[in-house]
Design a protein around this motif. Structure first.
Motif, PDB file in Angstrom:
ATOM      1  N   ILE A  81      -6.031   2.381  -0.077  1.00  0.00           N
ATOM      2  CA  ILE A  81      -5.536   3.448   0.804  1.00  0.00           C
ATOM      3  C   ILE A  81      -5.447   2.945   2.243  1.00  0.00           C
ATOM      4  O   ILE A  81      -4.440   3.122   2.928  1.00  0.00           O
TER       5      ILE A  81
ATOM      6  N   ALA B  70      -2.656   0.662   2.685  1.00  0.00           N
ATOM      7  CA  ALA B  70      -1.379   1.378   2.720  1.00  0.00           C
ATOM      8  C   ALA B  70      -1.097   1.899   4.123  1.00  0.00           C
ATOM      9  O   ALA B  70       0.040   1.866   4.588  1.00  0.00           O
ATOM     10  N   PHE B  71      -2.157   2.359   4.810  1.00  0.00           N
ATOM     11  CA  PHE B  71      -1.953   2.844   6.175  1.00  0.00           C
ATOM     12  C   PHE B  71      -1.514   1.713   7.100  1.00  0.00           C
ATOM     13  O   PHE B  71      -0.587   1.852   7.889  1.00  0.00           O
TER      14      PHE B  71
ATOM     15  N   GLU C 157      -0.138  -1.104   6.292  1.00  0.00           N
ATOM     16  CA  GLU C 157       1.198  -1.537   5.898  1.00  0.00           C
ATOM     17  C   GLU C 157       2.249  -0.550   6.393  1.00  0.00           C
ATOM     18  O   GLU C 157       3.333  -0.955   6.831  1.00  0.00           O
ATOM     19  N   GLY C 158       1.899   0.736   6.356  1.00  0.00           N
ATOM     20  CA  GLY C 158       2.841   1.754   6.814  1.00  0.00           C
ATOM     21  C   GLY C 158       3.231   1.551   8.258  1.00  0.00           C
ATOM     22  O   GLY C 158       4.406   1.605   8.614  1.00  0.00           O
TER      23      GLY C 158
ATOM     24  N   ARG D  79       7.166   4.563   4.085  1.00  0.00           N
ATOM     25  CA  ARG D  79       6.429   3.565   3.301  1.00  0.00           C
ATOM     26  C   ARG D  79       7.149   3.280   1.980  1.00  0.00           C
ATOM     27  O   ARG D  79       7.427   2.127   1.648  1.00  0.00           O
TER      28      ARG D  79
ATOM     29  N   ILE E 189       0.278   4.928  -4.627  1.00  0.00           N
ATOM     30  CA  ILE E 189      -0.117   5.229  -3.244  1.00  0.00           C
ATOM     31  C   ILE E 189       0.487   6.546  -2.786  1.00  0.00           C
ATOM     32  O   ILE E 189      -0.187   7.368  -2.157  1.00  0.00           O
TER      33      ILE E 189
ATOM     34  N   LEU F 281      -2.058   9.454  -1.800  1.00  0.00           N
ATOM     35  CA  LEU F 281      -2.068   9.904  -0.406  1.00  0.00           C
ATOM     36  C   LEU F 281      -1.749  11.388  -0.319  1.00  0.00           C
ATOM     37  O   LEU F 281      -2.331  12.096   0.508  1.00  0.00           O
TER      38      LEU F 281
END
Lengths: 72, 337
Positions: free
Chosen positions: A50, A53-54, A56-57, B262, B314, B318
């Motif tokens: 998680i 992912a942040f 990478e975002g 994303r 993801i 999320l």
């Protein structure tokens, strides 16, 4: 026009640099914790994905801006 | 050195396309060819697999001046005389500079979404029918795969991230549908001749908008509108409200926006890298590049499979995490994680 290409290339490189540092640090910390306490490795993996992912975002935001600059 | 010499020679041929073009094939510069394919990563107005056109797709337009227009296909639109297509964009014939207000055409990506929906519904309904028919028999085949997938999603995504079991059981279907739909759309882009519908920002924006409503409406229903507004303070004292409330309101909308970008950027980036690798052959115009390009493409394709599953995971997790965050500490938490 040519400066836009330069900016896009430099921007993509810099944003990837930041993201690589961030994800590297994150993975290092998670691995250390998992080595110390193998029983929480599964939980750590979830949290790590998680957080990755942040990071990478944010890097992808920068890359999209670079892509828009380059494809104009 | 041979490679460089060959490249220069071939470049000279291609810089004079008309003198050297003996066949009817139009020879374009390598850079233009790659640009052409980069543009066609997007949407098409017909549904085709490779060059085999299966069906023309309808064009649906809304223009402020002209109102709604529906045409059977792009040719019918050109014959209609009001609109024309310039560089993949539909414009008014009198005003070529600006596009129409709203282009809601059915494009090839929409068809791939439909295919993903149909395949997903087929698999899940197939498993459900088997359970209805013989509930006591051990599952096998597709039924097994669907059961394993849904159990994994329930135990790893929905239960740990929702504040309590009742809520988790109520909302689990949304997360299943989200995961299966995104996964199938991602994977269809890896099939030969397929397109990734999630590689278009409209698709991911739509999915994220649904998530926005799910996150906030669930929170308002669970903790009441008063507590939801209190959340906007973020636990800070009231005199910080002038700075906290704008930040919290922005953060409500940045979460789905981040989901949009994303998924879109991850799926598009993989395809652009693949295109660049194939483009190496066109740019260098030598046989030596082919094995290199194929090896790297194979590696990227393998990575793409991983990324497809990871991004679907993801996006789903999320959404669940954000729902939990929006509900906050007001609902009772279950102890069993």
């Amino acid at each position: 026009m040519d400066l836009a290409f330069l900016a896009a290339g430099l921007g993509a490189g810099l944003s990837v640099f930041g993201a690589a540092l961030g994800i590297g640090k994150l993975a290092a910390a998670a691995l250390e914790a998992a080595a110390r306490q193998p029983e929480i490795a599964n939980k750590l993996q979830l949290t790590m994905i998680i957080a990755a992912a942040f990071i990478e975002g944010v890097a992808l935001f920068a890359c999209v801006i670079c892509f828009i600059l380059a494809s104009k | 050195m041979n490679v460089v010499a060959d490249t220069v020679a071939l470049d000279n041929i291609n810089s004079h396309p008309i003198e050297n073009a003996h066949s009817e094939l139009q020879i374009v510069a390598p850079k233009d060819a790659i640009n052409h394919y980069l543009k066609s990563l997007g949407t098409h107005r017909d549904f085709s697999i490779f060059n085999w056109k299966i069906v023309d797709l309808p064009v649906i337009l809304y223009d402020k001046a002209e109102g709604f227009h529906i045409y059977r296909d792009i040719k019918a639109m050109e014959q209609g005389g009001t609109f024309t297509e310039v560089h993949h964009k539909i414009v008014h014939k009198d005003n070529i500079e600006n596009g129409v207000t709203f282009d809601a055409s059915i494009t090839s990506l929409v068809v791939w979404q439909w295919i993903a929906m149909i395949v997903g519904i087929f698999f899940v309904l197939f498993a459900a029918r088997k359970y209805k028919k013989s509930p006591l028999k051990a599952p096998k085949g597709i039924q097994n795969a669907v059961e394993a997938l849904l159990l994994y999603l329930r135990n790893e995504i929905v239960y740990p991230n929702m504040p309590n079991r009742a809520l988790a059981n109520k909302y689990q279907h949304y997360f299943y549908a989200l995961f299966i739909f995104i996964l199938l759309m991602n994977l269809f882009g890896l099939l030969p001749g397929g397109h990734t519908a999630t590689g278009a920002i409209g698709t991911t924006l739509g999915l994220a908008l649904i998530s926005l409503f799910v996150i906030n409406i669930t929170a308002i229903k669970q903790i009441g509108i008063g507590n939801y507004l209190k959340h906007l303070l973020g636990g800070a004292p009231w005199w910080l409200s002038f700075i906290m409330i704008p930040i919290e309101i922005i953060s409500i909308f940045t979460k789905p926006f981040a989901l949009t970008i994303r998924l879109f950027a991850n799926m598009t980036a993989g395809h652009i890298v693949l295109l660049s690798l194939v483009g190496l052959i066109i740019m260098f115009q030598s046989l030596v590049m082919a094995p290199v390009s194929i090896a790297f493409s194979l590696f990227m394709m393998t990575l793409e499979v991983l990324v497809s599953v990871l991004q679907a995971y993801i996006f789903t997790i999320l959404t669940a995490v954000f729902t939990n965050l929006a509900i906050g500490d007001h609902a009772e938490h279950s102890t069993a994680h």
